[in-house]
Design a protein around this motif. Structure first.
Motif, PDB file in Angstrom:
ATOM      1  N   ARG A   9      48.402  43.310  38.091  1.00  0.00           N
ATOM      2  CA  ARG A   9      47.362  42.418  39.333  1.00  0.00           C
ATOM      3  C   ARG A   9      45.912  42.501  38.471  1.00  0.00           C
ATOM      4  NH1 ARG A   9      50.118  39.366  41.831  1.00  0.00           N
ATOM      5  NH2 ARG A   9      48.514  38.585  42.739  1.00  0.00           N
ATOM      6  N   ILE A  10      45.864  43.364  37.635  1.00  0.00           N
ATOM      7  CA  ILE A  10      44.344  43.491  37.034  1.00  0.00           C
ATOM      8  C   ILE A  10      44.409  42.325  36.008  1.00  0.00           C
ATOM      9  CG2 ILE A  10      42.979  45.108  35.699  1.00  0.00           C
ATOM     10  CD1 ILE A  10      44.223  47.461  38.248  1.00  0.00           C
ATOM     11  N   THR A  11      45.531  42.625  35.386  1.00  0.00           N
ATOM     12  CA  THR A  11      45.173  41.701  34.000  1.00  0.00           C
ATOM     13  C   THR A  11      44.985  39.937  35.126  1.00  0.00           C
ATOM     14  OG1 THR A  11      46.959  43.504  32.749  1.00  0.00           O
ATOM     15  CG2 THR A  11      46.468  40.846  32.098  1.00  0.00           C
ATOM     16  N   LEU A  12      45.807  39.767  35.693  1.00  0.00           N
ATOM     17  CA  LEU A  12      46.097  39.013  36.574  1.00  0.00           C
ATOM     18  C   LEU A  12      44.108  38.415  36.623  1.00  0.00           C
ATOM     19  CD1 LEU A  12      49.322  38.118  38.444  1.00  0.00           C
ATOM     20  CD2 LEU A  12      48.351  37.258  36.778  1.00  0.00           C
ATOM     21  N   TYR A  13      43.412  39.397  37.588  1.00  0.00           N
ATOM     22  CA  TYR A  13      41.830  38.838  37.342  1.00  0.00           C
ATOM     23  C   TYR A  13      41.275  39.289  36.812  1.00  0.00           C
ATOM     24  CZ  TYR A  13      43.626  40.810  42.696  1.00  0.00           C
ATOM     25  OH  TYR A  13      44.852  40.971  43.538  1.00  0.00           O
ATOM     26  N   GLU A  14      41.726  39.629  35.771  1.00  0.00           N
ATOM     27  CA  GLU A  14      40.668  39.916  34.052  1.00  0.00           C
ATOM     28  C   GLU A  14      40.699  37.512  33.981  1.00  0.00           C
ATOM     29  OE1 GLU A  14      42.212  42.753  31.824  1.00  0.00           O
ATOM     30  OE2 GLU A  14      41.175  44.074  32.767  1.00  0.00           O
ATOM     31  N   LYS A  15      41.796  37.792  34.016  1.00  0.00           N
ATOM     32  CA  LYS A  15      41.900  36.135  33.262  1.00  0.00           C
ATOM     33  C   LYS A  15      41.565  35.273  34.412  1.00  0.00           C
ATOM     34  CE  LYS A  15      46.084  36.945  30.512  1.00  0.00           C
ATOM     35  NZ  LYS A  15      47.914  36.418  30.611  1.00  0.00           N
ATOM     36  N   LEU A  16      41.552  35.418  35.693  1.00  0.00           N
ATOM     37  CA  LEU A  16      40.431  35.093  36.397  1.00  0.00           C
ATOM     38  C   LEU A  16      39.063  34.598  36.264  1.00  0.00           C
ATOM     39  CD1 LEU A  16      41.520  32.616  39.266  1.00  0.00           C
ATOM     40  CD2 LEU A  16      41.365  35.318  40.157  1.00  0.00           C
ATOM     41  N   MET A  17      39.310  36.241  36.285  1.00  0.00           N
ATOM     42  CA  MET A  17      37.769  36.139  36.052  1.00  0.00           C
ATOM     43  C   MET A  17      37.107  35.956  34.618  1.00  0.00           C
ATOM     44  SD  MET A  17      37.007  40.045  37.739  1.00  0.00           S
ATOM     45  CE  MET A  17      35.985  40.630  36.809  1.00  0.00           C
ATOM     46  N   ARG A  18      38.130  35.092  34.008  1.00  0.00           N
ATOM     47  CA  ARG A  18      38.194  34.610  32.322  1.00  0.00           C
ATOM     48  C   ARG A  18      37.472  35.991  31.393  1.00  0.00           C
ATOM     49  NH1 ARG A  18      38.864  31.408  35.005  1.00  0.00           N
ATOM     50  NH2 ARG A  18      38.254  29.049  34.586  1.00  0.00           N
ATOM     51  N   MET A  59      27.934  37.332  37.578  1.00  0.00           N
ATOM     52  CA  MET A  59      28.354  36.095  38.553  1.00  0.00           C
ATOM     53  C   MET A  59      29.130  35.531  37.756  1.00  0.00           C
ATOM     54  SD  MET A  59      27.010  36.245  41.710  1.00  0.00           S
ATOM     55  CE  MET A  59      26.984  34.137  41.329  1.00  0.00           C
ATOM     56  N   ARG A  60      29.062  35.397  36.232  1.00  0.00           N
ATOM     57  CA  ARG A  60      29.372  34.266  35.339  1.00  0.00           C
ATOM     58  C   ARG A  60      31.192  34.582  35.499  1.00  0.00           C
ATOM     59  NH1 ARG A  60      33.684  34.692  31.166  1.00  0.00           N
ATOM     60  NH2 ARG A  60      34.507  32.614  30.453  1.00  0.00           N
ATOM     61  N   SER A  61      31.833  36.000  36.324  1.00  0.00           N
ATOM     62  CA  SER A  61      33.115  35.782  36.338  1.00  0.00           C
ATOM     63  C   SER A  61      33.312  35.060  37.799  1.00  0.00           C
ATOM     64  CB  SER A  61      33.106  37.379  36.688  1.00  0.00           C
ATOM     65  OG  SER A  61      33.267  37.816  35.530  1.00  0.00           O
ATOM     66  N   ALA A  62      32.426  35.477  38.724  1.00  0.00           N
ATOM     67  CA  ALA A  62      32.528  35.371  40.083  1.00  0.00           C
ATOM     68  C   ALA A  62      32.541  33.433  39.994  1.00  0.00           C
ATOM     69  CB  ALA A  62      31.366  35.883  40.890  1.00  0.00           C
ATOM     70  N   GLY A  63      31.838  32.625  39.203  1.00  0.00           N
ATOM     71  CA  GLY A  63      31.525  31.306  39.053  1.00  0.00           C
ATOM     72  C   GLY A  63      33.023  30.811  38.393  1.00  0.00           C
ATOM     73  N   CYS A  64      33.694  31.462  38.044  1.00  0.00           N
ATOM     74  CA  CYS A  64      34.874  31.475  37.493  1.00  0.00           C
ATOM     75  C   CYS A  64      36.072  31.270  38.743  1.00  0.00           C
ATOM     76  CB  CYS A  64      35.437  32.199  36.171  1.00  0.00           C
ATOM     77  SG  CYS A  64      34.560  31.915  34.749  1.00  0.00           S
ATOM     78  N   TRP A  98      39.075  37.174  47.601  1.00  0.00           N
ATOM     79  CA  TRP A  98      38.128  38.735  48.081  1.00  0.00           C
ATOM     80  C   TRP A  98      37.151  39.182  46.894  1.00  0.00           C
ATOM     81  CZ3 TRP A  98      36.992  41.499  52.204  1.00  0.00           C
ATOM     82  CH2 TRP A  98      37.826  40.909  53.311  1.00  0.00           C
ATOM     83  N   LEU A  99      38.157  38.530  45.581  1.00  0.00           N
ATOM     84  CA  LEU A  99      37.723  38.576  44.360  1.00  0.00           C
ATOM     85  C   LEU A  99      36.017  38.324  44.003  1.00  0.00           C
ATOM     86  CD1 LEU A  99      37.945  40.074  41.374  1.00  0.00           C
ATOM     87  CD2 LEU A  99      39.213  38.503  41.090  1.00  0.00           C
ATOM     88  N   ALA A 100      36.027  36.834  44.549  1.00  0.00           N
ATOM     89  CA  ALA A 100      34.885  36.159  44.458  1.00  0.00           C
ATOM     90  C   ALA A 100      33.680  36.887  45.234  1.00  0.00           C
ATOM     91  CB  ALA A 100      35.255  35.092  44.482  1.00  0.00           C
ATOM     92  N   ALA A 101      34.037  37.241  46.792  1.00  0.00           N
ATOM     93  CA  ALA A 101      33.082  38.326  47.619  1.00  0.00           C
ATOM     94  C   ALA A 101      32.775  38.813  46.817  1.00  0.00           C
ATOM     95  CB  ALA A 101      33.850  37.939  48.778  1.00  0.00           C
ATOM     96  N   GLY A 102      33.772  40.252  46.136  1.00  0.00           N
ATOM     97  CA  GLY A 102      33.709  41.335  45.930  1.00  0.00           C
ATOM     98  C   GLY A 102      32.607  41.225  44.678  1.00  0.00           C
ATOM     99  N   SER A 104      30.092  38.476  43.917  1.00  0.00           N
ATOM    100  CA  SER A 104      28.844  38.232  44.257  1.00  0.00           C
ATOM    101  C   SER A 104      28.081  39.397  44.935  1.00  0.00           C
ATOM    102  CB  SER A 104      29.228  37.037  44.835  1.00  0.00           C
ATOM    103  OG  SER A 104      29.891  36.619  45.046  1.00  0.00           O
ATOM    104  N   LEU A 105      28.512  39.982  45.150  1.00  0.00           N
ATOM    105  CA  LEU A 105      28.291  41.071  46.179  1.00  0.00           C
ATOM    106  C   LEU A 105      28.054  42.289  45.145  1.00  0.00           C
ATOM    107  CD1 LEU A 105      30.338  41.832  49.305  1.00  0.00           C
ATOM    108  CD2 LEU A 105      27.658  41.143  48.885  1.00  0.00           C
ATOM    109  N   GLY A 106      28.596  42.223  44.161  1.00  0.00           N
ATOM    110  CA  GLY A 106      27.790  43.643  43.332  1.00  0.00           C
ATOM    111  C   GLY A 106      27.065  43.321  42.259  1.00  0.00           C
ATOM    112  N   ALA A 107      26.987  41.803  41.775  1.00  0.00           N
ATOM    113  CA  ALA A 107      25.391  40.922  41.310  1.00  0.00           C
ATOM    114  C   ALA A 107      24.427  41.061  42.538  1.00  0.00           C
ATOM    115  CB  ALA A 107      26.025  39.582  41.386  1.00  0.00           C
ATOM    116  N   PHE A 108      24.667  40.946  43.670  1.00  0.00           N
ATOM    117  CA  PHE A 108      23.679  40.952  44.285  1.00  0.00           C
ATOM    118  C   PHE A 108      22.993  42.613  44.479  1.00  0.00           C
ATOM    119  CE2 PHE A 108      21.462  40.714  49.361  1.00  0.00           C
ATOM    120  CZ  PHE A 108      20.473  40.390  48.951  1.00  0.00           C
ATOM    121  N   GLY A 109      23.949  43.374  44.287  1.00  0.00           N
ATOM    122  CA  GLY A 109      23.019  44.909  44.393  1.00  0.00           C
ATOM    123  C   GLY A 109      22.901  45.362  43.561  1.00  0.00           C
TER     124      GLY A 109
END
Length: 290
Positions: A9-18, A59-64, A98-102, A104-109
Motif C-alpha cells: 500500500r505504501i508503494t502504491l501511495y508513493e506512486k500516487l504522490m509521484r 503540496m506537490r504530492s497532494a496536487g498529484c 484521505w491521502l490528499a487531505a493528510g 494538505s494538512l501536513g503542509a498547512f501545519g
C-alpha cells in the motif's frame, strides 16, 4: 494488515504522490527559491527555506493525488497514465481522498510557522491546486492556470519574508507563467494523440502546428521578464550569466522538440529542471559576489 500488504500500500501511495518522479517538485521549488532569495536580499532564514522545501514536496504530492482523482476516468485511456494507481483500480477513491487531505494538512501545519499573510495565501494555493485538474475540461490553454498554480510559491515566499507583495513578486510570477506554458506544452505534446481521443484540452492541441514556435516564444518571454526584473533590481553579471545559461538550455530543447517525437518532447520537459537550477544559481551568485 500484514507487513507485506502494508508495504505494498505504501508503494502504491508513493506512486500516487509521484515520489518516484521528483521533477514536479523541482519545477515548483525553483521559482519559490528564486523568490525567497530575492525577497530576503540573498539571506533567507534557513528555517524558512526548510519550511518551503518540505511544504513544496507535500503540496506537490497532494496536487498529484487531486489531479489523479479528477482524471481517473481519463487516465485509463492514455498510454502514459493508464498504470497510475487510481486509473488501474489499485487504490480506492476513499484512500486517495484521505491521502490528499493528510498531505494538505501536513503542509498547512508547516505554514502555521509563517506570518498571517502567508497563512491566508496558503488557502488560495490549496484552491488553485484543487481546481487546476478541472480546467482541462473547458480552458483551451489550461497551462496558463497551471502557471499561476505552480508559481504560487512566489507570492507565498514574498508574504512570508516581507509581509507584502511588491512588483518584483508579480514579475517573477509572470515569468513563471511563461515558463510553465513552455514546459507543460512540451509535456502535452507527448499525450496529444490520446488527449484528442478523450476530449481533454491542452495547449499542444490548441496551438496545433504552432506548438514548437509557441514553446520557444514562451521561453523568450520568460527570459525577457527575468532580464527586466534583474535590471530593475540592479542585479549584476552573474545573474545574467544564469539567464544566458538558461537560454542555451532552451535552445537545446528546441533541438529535441522540433520533430515532435514523444520521447524527445518528454526529455525536454524533464530537462527544465536545469533551467530553474541555473537561474537560481545566477540569483544566488549575484548576492554572494555583488
Amino acid at each position: 494488515m500484514k507487513l507485506a500488504q502494508m508495504l505494498e500500500r505504501i508503494t502504491l501511495y508513493e506512486k500516487l504522490m509521484r515520489l518516484d518522479k521528483p521533477i514536479g517538485t523541482l519545477l515548483l521549488l525553483w521559482p519559490t527559491l528564486w523568490a525567497l532569495w530575492i525577497a530576503a536580499d540573498g539571506r533567507p532564514q534557513w528555517l524558512m527555506v526548510g519550511i518551503f522545501c518540505v511544504g513544496t514536496l507535500l503540496m506537490r504530492s497532494a496536487g498529484c493525488v487531486m489531479n489523479d482523482l479528477a482524471d481517473r476516468n481519463f487516465d485509463a485511456h492514455v498510454e502514459r497514465t493508464r498504470n497510475r494507481p487510481l486509473a488501474a483500480g489499485l487504490v480506492s477513491v476513499t484512500e486517495a481522498l484521505w491521502l490528499a487531505a493528510g498531505l494538505s494538512l501536513g503542509a498547512f501545519g508547516l505554514v502555521l510557522a509563517l506570518n498571517r499573510f502567508a497563512i491566508a495565501l496558503s488557502f488560495v494555493a490549496l484552491a488553485l491546486a484543487a481546481t487546476y485538474p478541472f480546467t482541462k475540461r473547458f480552458l483551451s490553454v489550461p497551462q496558463a492556470y497551471l502557471g499561476v498554480t505552480f508559481g504560487f510559491g512566489i507570492p507565498m515566499a514574498y508574504a512570508a519574508v516581507t509581509n507584502q507583495l511588491p512588483l518584483p513578486c508579480w514579475w517573477l510570477l509572470l515569468a513563471n507563467i511563461f515558463w510553465v506554458l513552455a514546459y507543460d506544452t512540451e509535456y502535452a505534446m507527448v499525450d496529444r494523440d490520446d488527449d484528442l481521443k478523450i476530449g481533454i484540452r491542452t495547449s499542444a492541441i490548441t496551438l496545433g502546428r504552432y506548438d514548437v514556435a509557441a514553446v520557444m516564444l514562451s521561453y523568450a518571454a520568460m527570459l525577457a521578464v527575468l532580464a527586466y526584473t534583474g535590471m530593475k533590481l540592479g542585479f549584476g553579471l552573474y545573474y545574467y550569466l544564469g539567464l544566458g545559461a538558461a537560454g542555451g538550455i532552451m535552445l537545446y530543447h528546441y533541438s529535441l522538440i522540433r520533430e515532435r517525437r514523444r520521447e524527445d518532447c518528454f526529455k525536454a520537459f524533464l530537462h527544465n529542471n536545469w533551467v530553474g537550477a541555473v537561474i537560481f544559481a545566477g540569483i544566488a551568485a549575484n548576492y554572494v559576489w555583488r
